[in-house]
Design an enzyme around this catalytic site. Sequence first.
Site, PDB file in Angstrom:
ATOM      1  N   GLY A   1     -18.061  16.785 -20.318  1.00 60.39           N
ATOM      2  CA  GLY A   1     -18.687  16.181 -21.488  1.00 60.39           C
ATOM      3  C   GLY A   1     -19.954  16.928 -21.853  1.00 60.39           C
ATOM      4  O   GLY A   1     -20.238  17.195 -23.027  1.00 60.39           O
TER       5      GLY A   1
ATOM      6  N   PHE B   1     -19.349  10.190 -25.836  1.00 58.61           N
ATOM      7  CA  PHE B   1     -18.127  10.977 -25.632  1.00 58.61           C
ATOM      8  C   PHE B   1     -16.942  10.099 -26.025  1.00 58.61           C
ATOM      9  O   PHE B   1     -16.574   9.188 -25.304  1.00 58.61           O
ATOM     10  CB  PHE B   1     -18.033  11.457 -24.184  1.00 58.61           C
TER      11      PHE B   1
ATOM     12  N   ALA C   1       0.845  -1.177   0.000  1.00 60.75           N
ATOM     13  CA  ALA C   1       0.000   0.000   0.000  1.00 60.75           C
ATOM     14  C   ALA C   1       0.886   1.234   0.000  1.00 60.75           C
ATOM     15  O   ALA C   1       1.890   1.291   0.704  1.00 60.75           O
ATOM     16  CB  ALA C   1      -0.865  -0.012   1.251  1.00 60.75           C
TER      17      ALA C   1
ATOM     18  N   HIS D   1     -12.481  18.895 -13.788  1.00 62.33           N
ATOM     19  CA  HIS D   1     -12.575  19.989 -14.747  1.00 62.33           C
ATOM     20  C   HIS D   1     -11.904  21.275 -14.265  1.00 62.33           C
ATOM     21  O   HIS D   1     -11.979  22.290 -14.936  1.00 62.33           O
ATOM     22  CB  HIS D   1     -14.055  20.262 -15.065  1.00 62.33           C
TER      23      HIS D   1
ATOM     24  N   ASP E   1     -22.054  20.806 -12.048  1.00 65.75           N
ATOM     25  CA  ASP E   1     -21.113  19.680 -12.037  1.00 65.75           C
ATOM     26  C   ASP E   1     -19.757  20.171 -11.549  1.00 65.75           C
ATOM     27  O   ASP E   1     -18.947  20.650 -12.330  1.00 65.75           O
ATOM     28  CB  ASP E   1     -20.995  19.075 -13.431  1.00 65.75           C
TER      29      ASP E   1
ATOM     30  N   ILE F   1      -9.984  18.726 -17.906  1.00 64.54           N
ATOM     31  CA  ILE F   1     -10.662  18.603 -19.199  1.00 64.54           C
ATOM     32  C   ILE F   1     -12.049  19.242 -19.137  1.00 64.54           C
ATOM     33  O   ILE F   1     -12.577  19.498 -18.058  1.00 64.54           O
ATOM     34  CB  ILE F   1     -10.765  17.130 -19.637  1.00 64.54           C
TER      35      ILE F   1
ATOM     36  N   GLY G   1     -19.537   8.939 -20.403  1.00 67.92           N
ATOM     37  CA  GLY G   1     -19.409   8.083 -21.581  1.00 67.92           C
ATOM     38  C   GLY G   1     -20.423   8.394 -22.670  1.00 67.92           C
ATOM     39  O   GLY G   1     -20.068   8.534 -23.841  1.00 67.92           O
TER      40      GLY G   1
HETATM   41  C1  LIG Z   1     -24.112   8.308 -14.136  1.00 69.26           C
HETATM   42  C2  LIG Z   1     -23.670   9.315 -15.170  1.00 69.26           C
HETATM   43  C3  LIG Z   1     -22.895  10.425 -14.589  1.00 69.26           C
HETATM   44  C4  LIG Z   1     -21.887  11.007 -15.527  1.00 69.26           C
HETATM   45  C5  LIG Z   1     -20.976  11.883 -14.683  1.00 69.26           C
HETATM   46  C6  LIG Z   1     -20.020  12.605 -15.534  1.00 69.26           C
HETATM   47  C7  LIG Z   1     -19.176  13.523 -14.681  1.00 69.26           C
HETATM   48  C8  LIG Z   1     -18.380  14.485 -15.510  1.00 69.26           C
HETATM   49  O1  LIG Z   1     -17.911  15.510 -14.660  1.00 69.26           O
HETATM   50  C9  LIG Z   1     -17.247  13.761 -16.158  1.00 69.26           C
HETATM   51  C10 LIG Z   1     -16.954  14.295 -17.510  1.00 69.26           C
HETATM   52  O2  LIG Z   1     -17.548  15.180 -18.035  1.00 69.26           O
HETATM   53  S1  LIG Z   1     -15.664  13.565 -18.337  1.00 69.26           S
HETATM   54  C11 LIG Z   1     -15.551  14.442 -19.867  1.00 69.26           C
HETATM   55  C12 LIG Z   1     -16.318  13.844 -20.976  1.00 69.26           C
HETATM   56  N1  LIG Z   1     -15.949  12.501 -21.333  1.00 69.26           N
HETATM   57  C13 LIG Z   1     -14.809  12.230 -21.959  1.00 69.26           C
HETATM   58  O3  LIG Z   1     -14.010  13.117 -22.248  1.00 69.26           O
HETATM   59  C14 LIG Z   1     -14.564  10.808 -22.345  1.00 69.26           C
HETATM   60  C15 LIG Z   1     -13.986  10.732 -23.712  1.00 69.26           C
HETATM   61  N2  LIG Z   1     -13.871   9.345 -24.105  1.00 69.26           N
HETATM   62  C16 LIG Z   1     -12.752   8.640 -23.923  1.00 69.26           C
HETATM   63  O4  LIG Z   1     -11.743   9.147 -23.459  1.00 69.26           O
HETATM   64  C17 LIG Z   1     -12.766   7.203 -24.337  1.00 69.26           C
HETATM   65  O5  LIG Z   1     -13.742   7.041 -25.320  1.00 69.26           O
HETATM   66  C18 LIG Z   1     -13.062   6.229 -23.159  1.00 69.26           C
HETATM   67  C19 LIG Z   1     -11.941   6.339 -22.111  1.00 69.26           C
HETATM   68  C20 LIG Z   1     -14.414   6.518 -22.536  1.00 69.26           C
HETATM   69  C21 LIG Z   1     -13.080   4.811 -23.715  1.00 69.26           C
HETATM   70  O6  LIG Z   1     -11.909   4.588 -24.404  1.00 69.26           O
HETATM   71  P1  LIG Z   1     -11.188   3.163 -24.372  1.00 69.26           P
HETATM   72  O7  LIG Z   1     -10.878   2.778 -22.978  1.00 69.26           O
HETATM   73  O8  LIG Z   1     -10.100   3.212 -25.366  1.00 69.26           O
HETATM   74  O9  LIG Z   1     -12.348   2.230 -24.812  1.00 69.26           O
HETATM   75  P2  LIG Z   1     -12.526   1.455 -26.159  1.00 69.26           P
HETATM   76  O10 LIG Z   1     -11.413   0.491 -26.263  1.00 69.26           O
HETATM   77  O11 LIG Z   1     -12.785   2.399 -27.271  1.00 69.26           O
HETATM   78  O12 LIG Z   1     -13.879   0.687 -25.857  1.00 69.26           O
HETATM   79  C22 LIG Z   1     -13.992  -0.222 -24.744  1.00 69.26           C
HETATM   80  C23 LIG Z   1     -15.419  -0.655 -24.620  1.00 69.26           C
HETATM   81  O13 LIG Z   1     -16.154   0.410 -24.013  1.00 69.26           O
HETATM   82  C24 LIG Z   1     -17.141   0.903 -24.912  1.00 69.26           C
HETATM   83  N3  LIG Z   1     -17.043   2.353 -24.902  1.00 69.26           N
HETATM   84  C25 LIG Z   1     -16.043   3.082 -25.448  1.00 69.26           C
HETATM   85  N4  LIG Z   1     -16.277   4.388 -25.237  1.00 69.26           N
HETATM   86  C26 LIG Z   1     -17.412   4.473 -24.548  1.00 69.26           C
HETATM   87  C27 LIG Z   1     -18.154   5.561 -24.075  1.00 69.26           C
HETATM   88  N5  LIG Z   1     -17.786   6.812 -24.282  1.00 69.26           N
HETATM   89  N6  LIG Z   1     -19.302   5.288 -23.390  1.00 69.26           N
HETATM   90  C28 LIG Z   1     -19.729   4.031 -23.215  1.00 69.26           C
HETATM   91  N7  LIG Z   1     -19.043   2.943 -23.672  1.00 69.26           N
HETATM   92  C29 LIG Z   1     -17.910   3.168 -24.330  1.00 69.26           C
HETATM   93  C30 LIG Z   1     -16.800   0.378 -26.285  1.00 69.26           C
HETATM   94  O14 LIG Z   1     -17.967   0.179 -27.071  1.00 69.26           O
HETATM   95  C31 LIG Z   1     -16.099  -0.908 -25.970  1.00 69.26           C
HETATM   96  O15 LIG Z   1     -17.037  -1.921 -25.745  1.00 69.26           O
HETATM   97  P3  LIG Z   1     -16.776  -3.346 -26.413  1.00 69.26           P
HETATM   98  O16 LIG Z   1     -15.518  -3.837 -25.770  1.00 69.26           O
HETATM   99  O17 LIG Z   1     -17.995  -4.118 -26.032  1.00 69.26           O
HETATM  100  O18 LIG Z   1     -16.649  -3.070 -27.869  1.00 69.26           O
END
Ligand SMILES: CCCCCCC[C@@H](O)CC(=O)SCCNC(=O)CCNC(=O)[C@H](O)C(C)(C)COP(=O)(O)OP(=O)(O)OC[C@H]1O[C@@H](n2cnc3c(N)ncnc32)[C@H](O)[C@@H]1OP(=O)(O)O
Length: 910
Positions: free
Chosen positions: A832, A857, A199, A814, A809, A829, A701
């Site tokens: 979203g 996203f 840890a 952010h 939020d 960042i 997401g």
């Molecule tokens: C309850 C709701 C509350 C919400 C609270 C939000 C609080 C906010 O303050 C937080 C934010 O605003 S964060 C800012 C906005 N979001 C982002 O910037 C995320 C951008 N996306 C990423 O970085 C990548 O797509 C990433 C990291 C998301 C995925 O990238 P990878 O790890 O490379 O994944 P990938 O290999 O492409 O895919 C893996 C499996 O996951 C599915 N998937 C991918 N992107 C997704 C997404 N955006 N949402 C949902 N599912 C997603 C893929 O389909 C894939 O599934 P499978 O393996 O079955 O094909």
Amino acid sequence: MTSPQQIRYDNRVVVVTGAGSGLGKAYALFFAERGAKVVVNDLGGAFNGGGQDGRVADAVVSEIQRAGGTAVASYDSVENGERIIATATQAFGRIDVLINNAGILRDVTLRNMKDEDWDKIIAVHLTGAWKTTRAAWPWFRKQRYGRVVNTSSTSGLYGNFGQGNYAAAKLALVGFTETLAKEGAKYNIRATALAPSSASRLTATVWPPEMMAAMDPAWVVPLVGVLVHESLPAHLSGGIFEAAAGHYDMLRWERSRGALLRPDENLTPDVLLRSWDKVVDFTDAEHPRGVAGAMGLLQRANQLPPNVPGTPIRFDGKVVLVTGGGDGLGRAYARLFGRLGAKVVVNDLARAEGVAKEIRDAGGEAIAVALSVERGDEVVAKVVETYGRIDIVVNNAGILRDKAFANMSDEQWTAVINVHLRGTYKVTKAAWPHMLRQKYGRIVNISSTSGIYGNFGQANYAAAKTGILGFSRTIAREGAKYNIHVNTVAPSAGTAMTRTVRPEAEVQQLKPEFVAPLIALLCSDVCPTPTGGMYEAGSGWFAATRWQRARGVDFPHDEGVPSVEAVKDALSHITDFDDGRADNPESPSDGGKWAVENILRSSKSVNIRREDRTNRKYLNKIAAAIGANGPPTRFTYTDKDVILYNLGLGASHTDLPLVYEKHPDFHPLPTFAVVPTYTSKAPYILADILPNFNPRLLLHGEQYLELKSWPIPTSGTLLTTTKLVEVVDKANAAVVRRAATTTTDEGKPLFYSESAAFIRGSGNFGGSRNASDRGPATAANKPPARAPDAVVSETTPTNLAAIYRLSGDRNPLHIDSAFSSVGGFKVPILHGLATFGIAAKHVSARYGPWRAIKVRFAGTVLPGETIVTEMWREDGRVIFQAKVQETGKVCLSAAAAELGLPGGGEKASL
Ligand SMILES: CCCCCCC[C@@H](O)CC(=O)SCCNC(=O)CCNC(=O)[C@H](O)C(C)(C)COP(=O)(O)OP(=O)(O)OC[C@H]1O[C@@H](n2cnc3c(N)ncnc32)[C@H](O)[C@@H]1OP(=O)(O)O
């Protein structure tokens, strides 16, 4: 009172780097308590490498002094390791024990890695260990006594997703250690590598509290006490150990007997394929600490009957880059690929054009690129510019600067690390996005037996070459689902490089062509073990190399941390590979396996995760939470909230309908509908329903929004009820989908939304891998093939996230870079939902009102970047996507809006 058998370090001077907290601090306290004079070195930086604070080391020194011990503080970065050693020698006149423990983390996948992430990790872990050890070495030699422990990691030994930089540095330390052990042997200098799990502030972000408690650093200390004691047996120098939670074991290399094939012009990849089961057959495996005897193998191979060909393996249409292709092994690889139909890019500082011409003269296709691999991006750019793609990379370029460690200079160290390790990173990093996009890639990284086993006079080379293996094992994991295969090969052949160490007659006979078929087979589509492998080859012999691990010893967790004496007494069992219980770990979870088992056997284990117990726990909690409504949450707002929201989506002071409450058309942008959900109470807590929940790793997401009535009031009181819709297990992440229904105070439906959170590190709990089809909320809209019908771009102000957060939020992701950096983002960042609101604004600016909208996203947006929304009108809908202009990357995908005003009650169709 000192008992006669007690292990002590009286008069020994011990330097511990990174001793301000965690393991380092535990070591420092232990050695001081057992009589050593301790140098407590800590820069006092943040765990990602920023900042400096001398009080961190001072506090540990004070604690030692209060307990009657002797210690001095050192605040230098390990990058200035000579100063740390000088602190020891100036204060105490010698240095006996060096524990290279300082470390930082910059976890990020290769796709998102910046050169700075790579360089910083290499600088602290690897250059740091080089600097301190090199400075201590003359003292050790003069004293004829020295002990070094280099801190490796299971992430390095096995490769770990998202840690390409760290794994490279950590496995580099293994090759480094093995070389130190060989060079130090005759001076009674012993070096070992340790992969501890404990840890620390680094694990606090990812482990549950129970695991943190059970993995206290104190459990690692006794083994380190044994490894640096004068009693450490000589044969254990160079050893690689694991320690955690009362479990201690040792690793060594295991090599298959391999396949031996007649080394002549008929030794082709298809011939090797026919013998592949022998290559990977570990029956009767060897456990070498050095290179296989190349000449002996060659003699045997030459006596073999002719090779039997299989179905030819071809590379027609494939584009291959071979670095260091101007001579020796690289030339052999390049020529073989050319002969087998590939378009070959021969990269080398010298002689590349000569090899390209040889290939062309033989009827093949090839060009030369004469650039250093340290300029990997330019090399790859040239490949893509010429042939439009890059399918295969063989990272072969290398140099030698052999020198006994005692005489090795910074220049000699750095040059070798830069060309081999950084060069491999640079070229791979540049090729990676192309391979991801193509969903196809084959990479072979060239290591060396000197690396795997360490070699006298090659501390630099051995470190670089094992570092390459740690890097390769990591990116093999990261590339797996994109059909990118990564393997590592340690070749042995007569080349200009080996001419310095082998007689000319041998150099002539050990032809590079006897290695090349392996490279080609690993880059084909037919290799039965496609990725993540480590192979040795030469003289027509091909073998596989992996870890073997002694089962080791478990000290019962209930009985508390064992004494250093008890661990010393158990040393022969800890290092026993021959009791029939050894295994062959391959992943970081294999690495922690015995330690976790040890914890689970203890009476305190009720709260500790065991796979099935935990899975059931989370699945039950999710099942219980799904469907239950949270309490309706009241949200009262005024025109001020409306203006603030509009400003948060980039409205300017001249957009009067958005920023001036007295304007006759004053209104919130319609995505205001998400604002009441920010404060609504969910009927579940993420940390309860998910394993390893870490808010820093949460990203938005997907978002779906449906307007139920129009117009949206400019002030009032609304009620929002949320519920959990589903939790999807994406192995590396969990996707949590939540629905929210908002009505007026009187119950009139206003909005319905579904938000999916993508929470990295919280998967693998045995849940469903696929999201349910929720119609428009999950629609995977794809842009049509034609050019967009409309494009709108908007540059976001740099303070946009700072404004947007005031709409509810307040996620620190952010605004606070210390928080966002844990999630892999240097700067905070954009929300979203800010990107979503801006793109939605673009849709209505071009096509009028929409009543339902959905986005995924797909990539992050930084405040200040320009969002470019591309739109395609299709019947009553607009399909759209958004990109970040500065990077060209898609930030919103699978997005569509249904045009028109709410009403009619029919379901949205996106
Ligand atoms: C309850 C709701 C509350 C919400 C609270 C939000 C609080 C906010 O303050 C937080 C934010 O605003 S964060 C800012 C906005 N979001 C982002 O910037 C995320 C951008 N996306 C990423 O970085 C990548 O797509 C990433 C990291 C998301 C995925 O990238 P990878 O790890 O490379 O994944 P990938 O290999 O492409 O895919 C893996 C499996 O996951 C599915 N998937 C991918 N992107 C997704 C997404 N955006 N949402 C949902 N599912 C997603 C893929 O389909 C894939 O599934 P499978 O393996 O079955 O094909």
